[in-house]
Design an enzyme around this catalytic site. Structure first.
Site, PDB file in Angstrom:
ATOM      1  N   HIS A 193       0.809  -1.222   0.000  1.00 46.89           N
ATOM      2  CA  HIS A 193       0.000   0.000   0.000  1.00 46.89           C
ATOM      3  C   HIS A 193       0.843   1.274   0.000  1.00 46.89           C
ATOM      4  CE1 HIS A 193      -3.611  -2.413   1.438  1.00 46.89           C
ATOM      5  NE2 HIS A 193      -4.028  -1.761   0.379  1.00 46.89           N
ATOM      6  N   ARG A 223     -16.152  -3.949   1.233  1.00 41.07           N
ATOM      7  CA  ARG A 223     -16.141  -2.503   1.031  1.00 41.07           C
ATOM      8  C   ARG A 223     -16.118  -2.246  -0.467  1.00 41.07           C
ATOM      9  NH1 ARG A 223     -10.584  -0.433  -0.059  1.00 41.07           N
ATOM     10  NH2 ARG A 223     -11.290   1.636   0.516  1.00 41.07           N
ATOM     11  N   ASN A 225     -14.356   0.198  -3.512  1.00 42.06           N
ATOM     12  CA  ASN A 225     -13.298   1.138  -3.869  1.00 42.06           C
ATOM     13  C   ASN A 225     -13.564   1.534  -5.318  1.00 42.06           C
ATOM     14  OD1 ASN A 225     -11.068   2.724  -3.567  1.00 42.06           O
ATOM     15  ND2 ASN A 225      -9.596   1.049  -3.831  1.00 42.06           N
ATOM     16  N   LYS A 317      -5.543   8.468  -8.778  1.00 42.72           N
ATOM     17  CA  LYS A 317      -6.500   7.660  -9.519  1.00 42.72           C
ATOM     18  C   LYS A 317      -6.374   7.884 -11.028  1.00 42.72           C
ATOM     19  CE  LYS A 317      -9.691   7.154  -5.621  1.00 42.72           C
ATOM     20  NZ  LYS A 317      -9.762   5.699  -5.428  1.00 42.72           N
TER      21      LYS A 317
END
Lengths: 359, 320
Positions: A193, A223, A225, A317
């Site tokens: 990460h 979750r 993302n 991103k």
């Protein structure tokens, strides 16, 4: 429910498309009009009927085409699937988890017949009917991890748990958002990460790791993302960046609605019983901007989220250069009306887009 | 819902092994199959002891691949808070009980070239399951098991009969001691050492192995923090709008559960973080015992882990 499988591609002519059913159940990842990292975990114990949360491993209209794309990626680059020697038991755990879950959740598509260690697996959509000996690798055409994940959508990271950390020691990764299993293999949670901005400073990873280390058998978690992808390409790998990175420069105001896709990952976490490893399936869903805009709530919200996103995140991103063009497009779908809480489209109750004088 | 997933089981066999240790067998009440597990896992057993519900963790010692039944061995503790006494005196064959899904905080490191097991007393139980797991997968292992006497040597006969070459027994009352330094010195590269037993033994093994230059990652131990008794105290629960009393022999978590407050939990041993609770107001001193919160959190007076931590003072108001 019978699934009508699409015949489509994620490369070359990009014939990938979502049906109205798939758009309605798309996992829109923003529960409010802004976004920042959080440890946004919840229990993975089903969800609304027909939603992507309902089954343990969602199977949808893209199943056969995604499996075909995976086989092509593996043919070009076998290192997309790796398993360190101590992870074989975890591979069998995963094979069992997927076979049991799919045969129970989709009995019309998959069957598992077990007689002691002699197992028969029937995958009707893919035309597979294999009999093998559980825990005997010689009886399968591939190792257990590769065998079953060639038949299961999404990427699969199998994480060994030791020394209060998680280790990327096995996986099948062909539909990734710009990371590489071959590069990350053997790394621990903090190492793989390391490139993520802001989240370290916020202590997100320390808390996330504590949560993940404590995921228990029978209590999976999940979750969402997200990121952005130009053209519906599943294999956005660093190995192939030279092929897909350039596509980001092909966006125009005319084609952005059809070419720009929101890419959402449903990430789930299951403790594996025999190995005590953790499997981390990352299932990618793609939806074009123009399809998303058919839901008034998503149109309003996506504009606000992208507009207000911190620069570091838009850079990480990978869409900082295209953000102004995205906002020009998205702003036409934001009439300033308030949005309801939560990720669901609420297309029956949310007001339609107000025609705007200045657009 | 709080804690790991639950399983309804029936007690199908109770076998007293010796003066102190009794073995219990659980089978699913509905006739289904139990989850497989990994050697070293424990289950949390619920005991309805009058007004108090006790939840104690016990290592699973049956074959991890056997889905028909789980077995545990319980050592009677005459001075503990009463869980083991309940199991020994009150539980009968045919009783229905609730246990949790397996949870493993003492897993094998499957990279190890060899597994060296050091057991003291009842600490033998997780190794019973790990040995069965390694036997199925052709793993290499060796056991050194210290017990007080022949009479109290649970499973000594079974181990020495089935695995005569791998098993080494030491009887305290015959002055037999594990020659730890030599034992560690003779291990092949890539060996991992595991210890389960009394705290003194765990500390001794960890220190000796560390002093001998063993990497920290190759030394494994299991240490359950049991809640400690302490002075009774009063707590106000703001969300539930209740004032409850925490007794001398119960934890804050147990007191909340007794009062019907659904407080989250998982390990009940101060390690997992699930029961972390915000403090709204207090006047007094916290007795923090968990491994979860950072030192700064402990000092802040803003958080408490009710599974193992206590409080002494006038006022404690929790966001629960």
């Amino acid at each position: 429910m019978t699934i009508q499988f699409n015949d489509e591609t994620f490369r070359d002519d990009y014939s990938f498309h979502n049906s109205a059913w798939a758009i309605k159940r798309f996992p829109f990842p923003f529960h409010e009009d802004s976004y920042m990292y959080s440890v946004n975990m919840e229990q993975h114990r089903g969800g609304p009927a027909g939603s992507i949360y309902e089954k343990r491993f969602d199977v949808d209209e893209h199943y056969l085409s995604e499996m075909r794309d995976r086989a092509m990626v593996l043919a070009d680059d076998p290192l997309r699937c790796q398993s360190l020697p101590h992870m074989t038991l975890a591979g069998w755990d995963l094979l069992e988890l997927i076979m049991v879950s799919k045969s129970e959740d989709y009995p019309e598509l998959f069957e598992l017949h077990r007689d002691g260690n002699t197992w028969r697996w029937v995958n009707k959509p893919m035309g597979i009917d294999d009999t093998f000996t559980f825990l005997d690798e010689a009886t399968l055409p591939y190792g257990p991890l590769e065998y079953i994940t060639r038949q299961a959508q999404g990427d699969w990271c199998v994480l060994d748990q030791r020394d209060d950390n998680l280790w990327m020691d096995a996986g099948m990764v062909t539909t990734q958002a710009d990371w590489s299993l071959d590069f990350d293999i053997g790394m621990n949670f903090f190492e793989w990460h390391a490139p993520v901005p802001l989240a370290h400073e916020k202590g997100i990873f320390v808390r996330a790791l504590k949560f993940l280390l404590n995921i228990q058998q029978g209590s999976p978690a999940r979750r969402l993302n997200w990121t952005m992808t130009v053209t519906p390409l599943l294999d956005t790998s660093p190995e192939n960046y030279h092929k897909w990175g350039i596509q980001k420069t092909t966006l125009t105001p005319e084609n952005i609605g059809q070419k720009q896709h929101l890419r959402v990952e449903l990430q789930t976490f299951f403790r594996l019983p025999r190995s005590n490893a953790l499997v981390f399936p990352i299932r990618a869903y793609l939806c074009s901007f123009q399809d998303l805009m058919t839901m008034p709530k998503w149109g309003r919200r996506l504009h606000r989220v992208i507009r207000d996103l911190p620069e570091e995140l838009a850079t990480y991103k990978g869409f900082i250069a295209n953000r102004p063009m995205m906002l020009d497009y998205l702003s036409k779908f934001d009439d300033g009306l308030p949005t309801s809480d939560g990720i669901w489209p609420e297309f029956e109750s949310e007001p339609p887009l107000k025609p705007s004088a200045d657009s | 819902m709080s804690g790991a997933q639950k399983i309804a089981v029936t007690v199908t066999e109770i076998v007293p092994l010796n003066e102190l240790v009794t073995r219990f067998k659980f089978e699913p009440t509905d006739g289904s199959l139990l989850p497989t597990f990994s050697g070293g896992a424990h289950t949390v057993v619920e005991m309805k002891d009058g007004a108090i519900t006790r939840l104690n963790p016990y290592s699973l010692m049956s074959d991890p691949m056997d889905q028909t039944a789980y077995t545990i061995s319980v050592r009677r503790d005459d001075v503990g808070r009463g869980g083991s006494l309940f199991m020994h005196k009150r539980v009968k064959v045919g009783d229905q009980m609730t246990i949790s899904y397996p949870v493993n905080l003492f897993s094998l490191d499957l990279r190890a070239k060899k597994h060296l097991f050091l057991a003291g007393g009842i600490g033998i139980t997780p190794f019973m399951a790990q040995i069965k797991q390694l036997e199925r997968t052709n793993g290499r292992w060796e056991l050194h098991y210290a017990t007080r006497s022949v009479a109290l040597g649970s499973y000594v006969d079974e181990l020495t009969t089935k695995h005569p070459n791998e098993t080494h027994i030491y009887y305290d009352d015959q002055e037999q001691r594990i020659d730890l330094k030599n034992l560690l010195d003779g291990q092949p590269l890539g060996t991992h050492v595991y210890v389960c037993g009394p705290k003194g033994m765990i500390d001794w093994v960890r220190k000796t192995a560390t002093d001998e230059g063993w990497p920290r990652e190759a030394i494994h131990y299991e240490e359950f923090l049991a809640p400690k008794s302490g002075k009774p105290f009063e707590v106000k629960l703001a969300i539930s709008n209740k004032v409850i009393q925490v007794g001398e022999d119960e934890s804050l978590l147990e007191a909340m559960e007794r009062e019907g407050v659904d407080a989250p939990y998982l390990c009940r041993g101060g390690a997992c973080g699930q029961c972390e609770t915000d403090v709204i107001d207090y006047s007094g001193t916290f007795i923090h015992r968990d491994h979860w919160l950072e030192d700064a959190d402990h000092k802040s007076g803003k958080k408490i882990m009710p599974c193992v931590s206590r409080f002494e003072g006038k006022t404690l108001v929790l966001d629960r």
